[in-house]
Motif scaffolding. Structure first.
Motif, PDB file in Angstrom:
ATOM      1  N   ALA A 128       0.797  -1.217   0.000  1.00  0.00           N
ATOM      2  CA  ALA A 128       0.000   0.000   0.000  1.00  0.00           C
ATOM      3  C   ALA A 128       0.831   1.269   0.000  1.00  0.00           C
ATOM      4  CB  ALA A 128      -0.938  -0.003   1.210  1.00  0.00           C
ATOM      5  N   ASP A 129       2.154   1.151   0.164  1.00  0.00           N
ATOM      6  CA  ASP A 129       2.997   2.346   0.173  1.00  0.00           C
ATOM      7  C   ASP A 129       3.097   2.941  -1.229  1.00  0.00           C
ATOM      8  OD1 ASP A 129       3.543   2.199   2.918  1.00  0.00           O
ATOM      9  OD2 ASP A 129       5.092   0.672   2.586  1.00  0.00           O
ATOM     10  N   ASP A 130       3.700   4.160  -1.267  1.00  0.00           N
ATOM     11  CA  ASP A 130       3.776   4.921  -2.524  1.00  0.00           C
ATOM     12  C   ASP A 130       4.801   4.282  -3.433  1.00  0.00           C
ATOM     13  OD1 ASP A 130       3.658   6.717  -4.535  1.00  0.00           O
ATOM     14  OD2 ASP A 130       4.321   8.462  -3.350  1.00  0.00           O
ATOM     15  N   PRO A 131       4.335   3.770  -4.602  1.00  0.00           N
ATOM     16  CA  PRO A 131       5.313   3.136  -5.501  1.00  0.00           C
ATOM     17  C   PRO A 131       6.194   4.147  -6.235  1.00  0.00           C
ATOM     18  CG  PRO A 131       3.144   3.087  -6.497  1.00  0.00           C
ATOM     19  CD  PRO A 131       2.970   3.681  -5.133  1.00  0.00           C
ATOM     20  N   THR A 132       5.839   5.444  -6.195  1.00  0.00           N
ATOM     21  CA  THR A 132       6.601   6.460  -6.939  1.00  0.00           C
ATOM     22  C   THR A 132       7.670   7.122  -6.074  1.00  0.00           C
ATOM     23  OG1 THR A 132       5.021   8.194  -6.360  1.00  0.00           O
ATOM     24  CG2 THR A 132       4.579   6.898  -8.367  1.00  0.00           C
ATOM     25  N   TYR A 133       7.704   6.778  -4.813  1.00  0.00           N
ATOM     26  CA  TYR A 133       8.659   7.431  -3.912  1.00  0.00           C
ATOM     27  C   TYR A 133       9.458   6.372  -3.170  1.00  0.00           C
ATOM     28  CZ  TYR A 133      10.525  10.189  -0.044  1.00  0.00           C
ATOM     29  OH  TYR A 133      11.363  10.776   0.878  1.00  0.00           O
ATOM     30  N   GLY A 134      10.715   6.315  -3.409  1.00  0.00           N
ATOM     31  CA  GLY A 134      11.597   5.405  -2.721  1.00  0.00           C
ATOM     32  C   GLY A 134      11.319   3.950  -3.077  1.00  0.00           C
ATOM     33  N   ASN A 135      11.733   3.048  -2.174  1.00  0.00           N
ATOM     34  CA  ASN A 135      11.580   1.597  -2.375  1.00  0.00           C
ATOM     35  C   ASN A 135      10.549   0.982  -1.438  1.00  0.00           C
ATOM     36  OD1 ASN A 135      13.611   1.495  -4.363  1.00  0.00           O
ATOM     37  ND2 ASN A 135      15.215   1.393  -2.789  1.00  0.00           N
ATOM     38  N   SER A 136       9.686   1.828  -0.892  1.00  0.00           N
ATOM     39  CA  SER A 136       8.730   1.298   0.080  1.00  0.00           C
ATOM     40  C   SER A 136       7.780   0.282  -0.540  1.00  0.00           C
ATOM     41  CB  SER A 136       7.925   2.449   0.697  1.00  0.00           C
ATOM     42  OG  SER A 136       8.780   3.326   1.397  1.00  0.00           O
ATOM     43  N   ALA A 137       7.475   0.412  -1.798  1.00  0.00           N
ATOM     44  CA  ALA A 137       6.541  -0.504  -2.459  1.00  0.00           C
ATOM     45  C   ALA A 137       7.231  -1.434  -3.434  1.00  0.00           C
ATOM     46  CB  ALA A 137       5.456   0.288  -3.181  1.00  0.00           C
ATOM     47  N   ARG A 138       8.508  -1.512  -3.443  1.00  0.00           N
ATOM     48  CA  ARG A 138       9.253  -2.392  -4.358  1.00  0.00           C
ATOM     49  C   ARG A 138       9.406  -3.746  -3.675  1.00  0.00           C
ATOM     50  NH1 ARG A 138      15.367  -1.368  -6.764  1.00  0.00           N
ATOM     51  NH2 ARG A 138      15.436  -3.231  -8.117  1.00  0.00           N
ATOM     52  N   VAL A 139       8.735  -4.776  -4.248  1.00  0.00           N
ATOM     53  CA  VAL A 139       8.626  -6.083  -3.617  1.00  0.00           C
ATOM     54  C   VAL A 139       9.563  -7.067  -4.294  1.00  0.00           C
ATOM     55  CG1 VAL A 139       7.071  -7.982  -3.062  1.00  0.00           C
ATOM     56  CG2 VAL A 139       6.246  -5.640  -2.953  1.00  0.00           C
ATOM     57  N   VAL A 140      10.166  -7.931  -3.492  1.00  0.00           N
ATOM     58  CA  VAL A 140      11.027  -9.008  -3.961  1.00  0.00           C
ATOM     59  C   VAL A 140      10.506 -10.311  -3.352  1.00  0.00           C
ATOM     60  CG1 VAL A 140      13.356  -9.962  -3.955  1.00  0.00           C
ATOM     61  CG2 VAL A 140      13.022  -7.514  -4.245  1.00  0.00           C
ATOM     62  N   TYR A 141      10.374 -11.386  -4.214  1.00  0.00           N
ATOM     63  CA  TYR A 141       9.842 -12.666  -3.779  1.00  0.00           C
ATOM     64  C   TYR A 141      10.977 -13.645  -3.480  1.00  0.00           C
ATOM     65  CZ  TYR A 141       5.573 -10.824  -5.859  1.00  0.00           C
ATOM     66  OH  TYR A 141       4.500 -10.034  -6.175  1.00  0.00           O
ATOM     67  N   SER A 142      10.722 -14.485  -2.498  1.00  0.00           N
ATOM     68  CA  SER A 142      11.680 -15.535  -2.144  1.00  0.00           C
ATOM     69  C   SER A 142      10.902 -16.720  -1.599  1.00  0.00           C
ATOM     70  CB  SER A 142      12.692 -15.024  -1.098  1.00  0.00           C
ATOM     71  OG  SER A 142      12.016 -14.649   0.107  1.00  0.00           O
ATOM     72  N   ILE A 143      11.508 -17.908  -1.593  1.00  0.00           N
ATOM     73  CA  ILE A 143      10.862 -19.125  -1.122  1.00  0.00           C
ATOM     74  C   ILE A 143      11.420 -19.464   0.257  1.00  0.00           C
ATOM     75  CG2 ILE A 143      12.527 -20.549  -2.396  1.00  0.00           C
ATOM     76  CD1 ILE A 143      10.217 -22.589  -2.758  1.00  0.00           C
ATOM     77  N   LEU A 144      10.561 -19.613   1.219  1.00  0.00           N
ATOM     78  CA  LEU A 144      10.968 -19.946   2.581  1.00  0.00           C
ATOM     79  C   LEU A 144      10.884 -21.443   2.836  1.00  0.00           C
ATOM     80  CD1 LEU A 144       9.190 -17.104   4.596  1.00  0.00           C
ATOM     81  CD2 LEU A 144      11.502 -17.130   3.654  1.00  0.00           C
ATOM     82  N   GLN A 145       9.922 -22.133   2.155  1.00  0.00           N
ATOM     83  CA  GLN A 145       9.738 -23.572   2.374  1.00  0.00           C
ATOM     84  C   GLN A 145       9.345 -24.197   1.050  1.00  0.00           C
ATOM     85  OE1 GLN A 145       7.168 -24.690   5.688  1.00  0.00           O
ATOM     86  NE2 GLN A 145       6.343 -26.395   4.461  1.00  0.00           N
ATOM     87  N   GLY A 146       9.886 -25.351   0.739  1.00  0.00           N
ATOM     88  CA  GLY A 146       9.573 -26.049  -0.490  1.00  0.00           C
ATOM     89  C   GLY A 146      10.772 -26.338  -1.349  1.00  0.00           C
ATOM     90  N   GLN A 147      11.904 -25.951  -0.896  1.00  0.00           N
ATOM     91  CA  GLN A 147      13.128 -26.296  -1.626  1.00  0.00           C
ATOM     92  C   GLN A 147      13.553 -27.706  -1.240  1.00  0.00           C
ATOM     93  OE1 GLN A 147      15.633 -23.045  -0.331  1.00  0.00           O
ATOM     94  NE2 GLN A 147      15.172 -21.829  -2.161  1.00  0.00           N
ATOM     95  N   PRO A 148      14.210 -28.418  -2.090  1.00  0.00           N
ATOM     96  CA  PRO A 148      14.686 -28.037  -3.437  1.00  0.00           C
ATOM     97  C   PRO A 148      13.710 -28.407  -4.545  1.00  0.00           C
ATOM     98  CG  PRO A 148      15.626 -30.140  -2.828  1.00  0.00           C
ATOM     99  CD  PRO A 148      14.730 -29.751  -1.699  1.00  0.00           C
ATOM    100  N   TYR A 149      12.427 -28.620  -4.192  1.00  0.00           N
ATOM    101  CA  TYR A 149      11.490 -29.119  -5.199  1.00  0.00           C
ATOM    102  C   TYR A 149      10.964 -28.011  -6.100  1.00  0.00           C
ATOM    103  CZ  TYR A 149      11.607 -32.862  -1.746  1.00  0.00           C
ATOM    104  OH  TYR A 149      12.026 -33.829  -0.879  1.00  0.00           O
TER     105      TYR A 149
END
Length: 790
Positions: A186-207
């Motif tokens: 919900a943060d402002d995507p036009t200002y800074g990196n507050s709305a810049r999302v990065v995905y990662s896997i916490l469970q389910g590796q190595p499948y």
């Protein structure tokens, strides 16, 4: 008016604010809002000077979620007209003015009194104005500016659609796309990196793996086998601030199930099986089951079983149970331990839905061997035939043999057999059976016409083991004997017309016989030979089981005899032949010329006089009409006050028809036709009563003595001349009609009284064509002629 902001927090913002301020000071200078000065010089017009405007910084920033104890400083308003003496008053209006944002009306400082949330409202639009405290007049035009809520990273990424449930086929290649997940910030995507999302896997590796930018989940291993593991729970995290330390994160769960593919061939657990089947097993019944295992599920595990070879392929059959996927072994032919004690079957189980991608894993079928051992059981006696049909003649004596049934023990012991009749119905009590030989005999005398067929059930059991019983149906046909004489098929209603001719067929008869066709199909008809020759009728045998009744006379009379009885003798062609006598009733009726019956009932007393029913009705109708005419004349005479009939006149048959519109009731002389009724009795002519004639009628010149010889035609001409020459006659419209038979005819009499003395062969039937009045005359003449001939 200068708007000064001191809310630049970060270094970049501070630099921007510094550049903007410097830029404004260097290029535009301070705004000095001064009132328009006007000089009033005598003789000169008023001169207006445009006020000098300064550069305006019209955008403020305020941090959201401010939690400090003091109100947050936003910025400052300043007018060039403000000399610092407090004469200038600053006023703030617009969104949030006075509630969220407050201003010091002397210094122009703006503060925020509440904590703001950018996700609820991103900016506020306000208006600033500087006025003179003494005059309350604006020192310069109103200025509009915006206060933007500056975003901070106070919202973590969220997966709005989670948790997820998804499937992927087993044995899929590595990198196969499974699902794409998306998190929102919900943060402002036009200002800074507050709305810049990065995905990662916490469970389910190595499948499995996930793309950091797009959130696409993919398989991370080759040939993932559903039979080894079917369900996986994968946890995906989304972190803002581009994944940097201090960023906020959110997670979701993706439940992944591997779907089945046909990658496992069927396999029998054993290569050899053994099955025991008793020889008493019924044909068509299931005698055993066999199953091949398949690790796959659904349609990939569908199976079909077949017997590929073996000595029992013609005795057994196998089918597939769709629910349990088992092979059901059934018996096609009966087993006999004494003939064959075992069978060997090779059974194959194969998948019906193949996936050629996995054909390299081997053939998707398997074969096993099944040995069937036939068990010996003590069987009931076996009849030599599945059913028996026997025959016996009706009327046979009690104890007459009908037939014999035979049964024997199929076992090696070959025990003796005992026979008996299963008395389930009443029909079974009509026969007996010899317990040792199986011979069936009659127990009553049968009548084929009552019951032509009997069905009984014979049972056989071993003497050593009475509990083993077998049954066989026996049908017994009762053969016919010619014991029923023939008789007429029905009660015939034979009719003969009075005007019939000799040799005419009046009825065709047939007969029935309760015996079957072998003993009663051919019938012979004849008249009873014990009687003398019938003078009225004769019989002709048509040789097709029918006979015709013919007339022997020309005419028949109902008045003489209206009913005849004709005895008929009927015999059949059986051995020995039987016969019976029946009486045929023949009625005499009056018929039309085309043969249609008019009446068969006796006529009334007028029949002797030669009057038919139609003639009688016509006479009655004429009498009624004449009575009506008489009543009408009486009514007319009474209305005219004159007698209906003059006594002096000779009244004869006449019809008077007139249509008179003149003269009234007194005009009766115009219709006096006395002379025409009887010229000999005519009286002296009278004058009219209503007018006085000036000219005498011509008939006055003729004396009354000449009336006896006067001619009627001449008399009518005289009357016509008098009517034409009489000037006193009013113009009456009248019609006079006279009816007079005249003198008798010179021709001879046509009476039939003397016709009986003459002999003639003339046929008087043609008189019937002249109408109903002459039919009776034709019947009378025809009857007299017939009696004369007789």
């Amino acid at each position: 008016m200068r708007i000064t902001s001191t809310s630049c927090i970060c270094p970049v913002l501070v630099c921007l604010c510094f550049v903007q301020r410097c830029y404004g000071a260097a290029h535009h200078g301070s705004i000095k809002v001064t009132r328009n000065q006007t000089k009033h010089i005598e003789g000169e017009t008023e001169v207006h000077h445009r006020p000098k405007r300064g550069w305006v910084w019209n955008q403020f920033f305020v941090l959201e979620e401010h939690m400090g104890p003091d109100p947050q400083y936003v910025g400052k308003l300043h007018s060039n007209s403000d000399k610092g003496d407090g004469s200038v008053k600053y006023i703030l209006t617009g969104e949030g003015a006075g509630t969220i944002f407050i201003i010091d009306d002397t210094t122009g400082d703006i503060h925020s009194t509440k904590s703001l949330d950018r996700e609820q409202k991103t900016h506020y639009v306000l208006h600033a104005q500087a006025i003179d405290r003494r005059t309350n007049k604006p020192l310069e035009p109103e200025s509009e500016f915006i206060i933007k809520v500056q975003d901070i990273n106070d919202n973590a990424p969220k997966f709005t659609d989670g948790p997820y449930i998804v499937t992927v086929p087993e044995m899929s290649e590595m990198g196969t796309s499974v699902l794409q997940v998306t998190a929102t910030d919900a943060d402002d995507p036009t200002y800074g990196n507050s709305a810049r999302v990065v995905y990662s896997i916490l469970q389910g590796q190595p499948y499995f793996s996930v793309d950091p930018k797009t959130g696409v989940i993919r398989t991370a291993l080759h040939n993932m086998d559903r039979e080894a593991r079917e369900h996986y729970s994968v946890v995906i995290q989304a972190k803002d601030m581009a994944g940097q330390v201090g960023g906020l994160s959110g997670s979701t769960t993706v439940n992944i199930t591997l779907t089945d593919v046909n990658d496992n061939p069927p396999r029998f657990p054993q290569k050899h099986y053994q099955l025991y089947v008793p020889e008493s097993a019924q044909v068509g019944s299931a005698v055993g089951k066999i199953k091949a295992n398949d690790a796959d599920t659904g349609s990939n595990a569908d199976m079909k079983y077949t017997i590929i070879n073996g000595d029992g392929s013609g005795v057994f059959s196998i089918s597939t149970d769709k629910e349990t996927r088992e092979g059901i072994l059934s018996l096609k032919k009966p087993l006999n331990y004494e003939k064959k004690k075992s069978y060997t079957l090779n059974i194959e189980g194969a998948n019906t839905h193949l996936d050629f991608r996995f054909s390299h894993l081997g053939p998707f079928k398997d074969v096993t061997m099944l040995k069937v051992i036939v068990g010996d059981v003590d069987e009931p006696p076996l009849f030599t035939m599945p059913s028996y049909v026997m025959e016996v003649y009706e009327n046979a004596k009690i104890g007459t043999p009908v037939g014999t049934v035979t049964a024997q023990d199929p076992d090696a012991a070959n025990s003796l057999v005992r026979y008996f009749i299963d008395h389930n119905t009443e029909e079974d009590r009509y026969f007996t059976i010899d317990a040792s030989t199986g011979t069936i005999k009659t127990a009553k005398i049968f009548d084929r016409e009552e019951t032509p067929w009997y069905n009984i059930t014979v049972a056989a059991s071993e003497i050593d083991n009475p509990g083993l019983v077998s049954h066989v149906p026996v049908g017994i046909r009762i053969l016919d004997v010619n014991d029923n004489p023939p008789e007429l098929a029905r009660d015939y209603d034979a009719v003969v017309c009075e005007n019939t001719k000799p040799g005419q067929v009046i009825q065709t008869i047939t007969a029935t016989d309760k015996d079957n066709s072998a003993n009663g199909a051919r019938f012979h008809f004849s008249l009873d030979e014990g009687l003398s020759l019938n003078p009225n009728f004769t019989l002709r045998n048509n040789e097709d089981n029918t006979a015709s009744i013919l007339t022997r006379r020309r005419r028949y009379s109902r008045t003489t005899q209206d009913i005849y009885y004709l005895p008929v003798l009927i015999s059949d062609g059986g051995v020995p032949p039987l016969s019976s006598s029946s009486t045929l009733t023949i009625r005499v009726c009056a018929c039309e010329r085309d043969g249609r019956v008019r009446t068969c009932h006796a006529e009334a007393f007028l029949s002797s006089a030669g009057l038919s029913t139609g003639a009688l009705i016509a006479i009655l109708l004429c009498i009624v009409i004449l009575l009506a005419i008489v009543v009408l004349f009486i009514t007319l005479r009474r209305s005219k006050k004159e007698p209906l009939i003059i006594s002096e006149e000779d009244v004869r048959e006449n019809v008077v028809t007139y249509d008179d519109e003149g003269g009234g009731e007194e005009d009766t002389e115009a219709f006096d036709i006395t002379a025409l009724r009887n010229p000999s009795a005519a009286e002296e002519l009278k004058y009219r009563r209503d007018v006085r004639p000036e000219v005498k009628p011509l008939s006055r010149h003729h004396p009354s003595s000449s009336l006896d010889s006067i001619d009627v035609q001449e008399f009518i001409k005289q009357r016509l001349a008098e009517a034409d020459l009489d000037p006193s006659v009013p113009p009456y419209d009248s019609l006079q009609t006279y009816a007079y038979e005249g003198h008798r005819s010179e021709a001879g009499s046509i009476s039939s009284l003397d016709s009986a003395t003459t002999h003639s062969d003339q046929d008087y039937n043609y008189l019937g064509d002249w109408g109903p009045e002459f039919k009776k005359l034709a019947e009378l003449y025809g009857e007299i002629e017939s009696e004369r001939t007789t």
